[in-house]
Write an enzyme that holds these catalytic residues in place. Structure first.
Site, PDB file in Angstrom:
ATOM      1  N   TRP A   1      10.403 -10.380   9.291  1.00 43.27           N
ATOM      2  CA  TRP A   1      10.297 -10.216  10.734  1.00 43.27           C
ATOM      3  C   TRP A   1       9.220  -9.143  10.936  1.00 43.27           C
ATOM      4  O   TRP A   1       9.520  -7.948  10.929  1.00 43.27           O
ATOM      5  CB  TRP A   1      11.616  -9.726  11.328  1.00 43.27           C
TER       6      TRP A   1
ATOM      7  N   THR B   1       0.828  -1.218   0.000  1.00 43.44           N
ATOM      8  CA  THR B   1       0.000   0.000   0.000  1.00 43.44           C
ATOM      9  C   THR B   1       0.859   1.264   0.000  1.00 43.44           C
ATOM     10  O   THR B   1       0.475   2.290  -0.563  1.00 43.44           O
ATOM     11  CB  THR B   1      -0.940   0.019   1.225  1.00 43.44           C
TER      12      THR B   1
ATOM     13  N   TYR C   1      11.964  -6.888   6.365  1.00 40.25           N
ATOM     14  CA  TYR C   1      12.162  -8.073   5.528  1.00 40.25           C
ATOM     15  C   TYR C   1      13.480  -7.968   4.780  1.00 40.25           C
ATOM     16  O   TYR C   1      14.008  -6.879   4.564  1.00 40.25           O
ATOM     17  CB  TYR C   1      10.991  -8.313   4.582  1.00 40.25           C
TER      18      TYR C   1
ATOM     19  N   ASP D   1       1.386  -2.909  -7.578  1.00 42.28           N
ATOM     20  CA  ASP D   1       1.203  -1.732  -6.714  1.00 42.28           C
ATOM     21  C   ASP D   1       1.338  -0.444  -7.530  1.00 42.28           C
ATOM     22  O   ASP D   1       0.583   0.508  -7.340  1.00 42.28           O
ATOM     23  CB  ASP D   1       2.260  -1.695  -5.596  1.00 42.28           C
TER      24      ASP D   1
ATOM     25  N   LYS E   1      -6.190  -7.496 -13.188  1.00 43.02           N
ATOM     26  CA  LYS E   1      -4.841  -7.477 -13.763  1.00 43.02           C
ATOM     27  C   LYS E   1      -4.434  -8.901 -14.130  1.00 43.02           C
ATOM     28  O   LYS E   1      -4.729  -9.837 -13.406  1.00 43.02           O
ATOM     29  CB  LYS E   1      -3.857  -6.902 -12.732  1.00 43.02           C
TER      30      LYS E   1
HETATM   31  P1  ADP Z   1       0.615  -8.313  -9.457  1.00 45.37           P
HETATM   32  O1  ADP Z   1       2.046  -7.821  -9.526  1.00 45.37           O
HETATM   33  O2  ADP Z   1      -0.225  -7.543  -8.504  1.00 45.37           O
HETATM   34  O3  ADP Z   1       0.482  -9.801  -9.345  1.00 45.37           O
HETATM   35  P2  ADP Z   1       0.294  -8.452 -12.317  1.00 45.37           P
HETATM   36  O4  ADP Z   1       1.338  -9.512 -12.380  1.00 45.37           O
HETATM   37  O5  ADP Z   1      -0.976  -8.730 -13.011  1.00 45.37           O
HETATM   38  O6  ADP Z   1      -0.045  -7.964 -10.851  1.00 45.37           O
HETATM   39  O7  ADP Z   1       0.972  -7.154 -12.924  1.00 45.37           O
HETATM   40  C1  ADP Z   1       0.450  -5.866 -12.735  1.00 45.37           C
HETATM   41  C2  ADP Z   1       0.633  -5.058 -14.004  1.00 45.37           C
HETATM   42  O8  ADP Z   1       2.028  -5.002 -14.349  1.00 45.37           O
HETATM   43  C3  ADP Z   1      -0.043  -5.683 -15.201  1.00 45.37           C
HETATM   44  O9  ADP Z   1      -1.379  -5.266 -15.295  1.00 45.37           O
HETATM   45  C4  ADP Z   1       0.806  -5.166 -16.351  1.00 45.37           C
HETATM   46  O10 ADP Z   1       0.429  -3.841 -16.703  1.00 45.37           O
HETATM   47  C5  ADP Z   1       2.181  -5.115 -15.743  1.00 45.37           C
HETATM   48  N1  ADP Z   1       2.952  -6.333 -16.042  1.00 45.37           N
HETATM   49  C6  ADP Z   1       3.173  -7.408 -15.248  1.00 45.37           C
HETATM   50  N2  ADP Z   1       3.963  -8.322 -15.856  1.00 45.37           N
HETATM   51  C7  ADP Z   1       4.263  -7.807 -17.071  1.00 45.37           C
HETATM   52  C8  ADP Z   1       5.076  -8.234 -18.189  1.00 45.37           C
HETATM   53  N3  ADP Z   1       5.735  -9.398 -18.190  1.00 45.37           N
HETATM   54  N4  ADP Z   1       5.146  -7.417 -19.265  1.00 45.37           N
HETATM   55  C9  ADP Z   1       4.504  -6.228 -19.305  1.00 45.37           C
HETATM   56  N5  ADP Z   1       3.742  -5.760 -18.283  1.00 45.37           N
HETATM   57  C10 ADP Z   1       3.619  -6.530 -17.197  1.00 45.37           C
END
Ligand code: ADP
Length: 305
Positions: A102, A31, A88, A259, A225
């Site tokens: 921790w 957050t 951490y 985030d 996402k």
């Molecule tokens: P979280 O990190 O919360 O698990 P996601 O893995 O879905 O969420 O990633 C959040 C956002 O980061 C995605 O909506 C996308 O815009 C971007 N993102 C994550 N992984 C990739 C990637 N390999 N290539 C491009 N954008 C990415």
């Protein structure tokens, strides 16, 4: 129109392995990371504040100074004697990261113990953001205190943003985890889950199933996402839209991708962007974050709003 965003949760001291066996100190937490990125892309007349609890020791002083340096308002962070910030450590072995924590006695676990304080901070805000990690660190009574204040905020017409950010290791009981996250979503107006987590822990067969489940709980707006596959937006009665991710040449460090997406997205929404526009900017910010080391990437390395 001027306004105030309040992110509620835990920021921790981060120790990262550096050259020669040294450790580099930073500060991060889901957050707080979202607040940091929101501040970068928020209209200048908006305040971004953090609500948490820290100790009265030196490291807590330093954490608050760090937040203030990033232009985050810390007046809603409570100070609790005989407690300190959680910690951490990131271990790097053959390019793989692992974490030690921790945090079981961190001050932040008490962030919702003073209901009056929480109410004042929420009442003074227009947009409130919290996560499944915020809920996971609280005792059951404190979860109820926080959620009842958030329900009040929702009823008063404020924007309440929830990222379930599912971390099974933080919960002692999977059933309680699902129930509490579901209650969290009920208190929100905008839910921003990651599809792979929802599939794993709620058994959703598709993104549409995730959207339907959260809508049935009373969340009007959804941003689901799905990593490199982009995001699916379901806002009110508008048709569902897909916004692609921004391609990343080399994935360096995915820490805080979600985030940063959340923070950038809500900041552009309050600036008046349409959801799809806000999501496109947020995707390019997340791509920039993934292309660099660390949770908090400097503004100059990220795209312009
Ligand atoms: P979280 O990190 O919360 O698990 P996601 O893995 O879905 O969420 O990633 C959040 C956002 O980061 C995605 O909506 C996308 O815009 C971007 N993102 C994550 N992984 C990739 C990637 N390999 N290539 C491009 N954008 C990415």
């Amino acid at each position: 129109m001027a306004g105030k965003m309040l992110a509620i949760g835990e920021c921790m001291v981060e120790l990262m392995q550096a050259e020669g066996g040294l450790l580099r100190k930073g500060y991060a937490g889901d957050t707080f990371n979202a607040a940091y990125y929101a501040r970068l892309f928020m209209p200048a007349d908006w305040t971004v504040a953090y609500c948490s609890a820290v100790g009265t020791d030196t490291v807590s002083d330093e954490m608050l100074a760090f937040m203030a340096e990033k232009a985050i308002d810390t007046s809603a962070v409570r100070r609790i004697e005989n407690r300190s910030a959680g910690l951490y450590m990131i271990h790097l072995k053959d390019g793989e990261r692992s974490f030690s924590y921790w945090r079981s006695h961190s001050a932040a676990k008490l962030l919702a113990d003073d209901a009056e304080h929480l109410r004042r901070a929420i009442e003074a805000s227009d947009l409130i953001l919290f996560s499944g990690i915020t809920l996971a660190i609280l005792a059951p009574d404190a979860v109820e205190t926080l959620l009842s204040e958030l329900r009040r905020a929702k009823a008063a017409g404020k924007t309440v943003v929830f990222d379930p950010n599912i971390r099974p290791r933080l919960w002692d009981d999977a059933e309680r985890m699902r129930r509490t996250l579901t209650d969290g979503a009920r208190a929100a107006t905008l839910v921003m889950p990651s599809f792979d987590d929802e599939m794993t822990h709620f058994g959703d067969a598709s993104i549409d199933a995730t959207i339907a489940r959260y809508k049935s709980l009373g969340a009007t707006n959804l941003v689901v996402k799905d990593g490199e596959k982009g995001v699916t937006l379901a806002f009110g009665d508008a048709p569902v839209e897909h916004v692609p991710a921004t391609p990343v040449e080399r994935v360096v460090d995915t820490t805080s991708a979600g985030d940063s997406f959340n923070g950038a997205f809500v900041s552009r929404l309050v600036a008046g962007d349409k959801p799809a526009q806000a999501a496109a900017l947020a995707a390019s910010v997340a791509a920039g974050v993934i292309g660099h080391h660390g949770a908090l990437v400097a503004r100059e390395k990220l795209p312009a709003a």
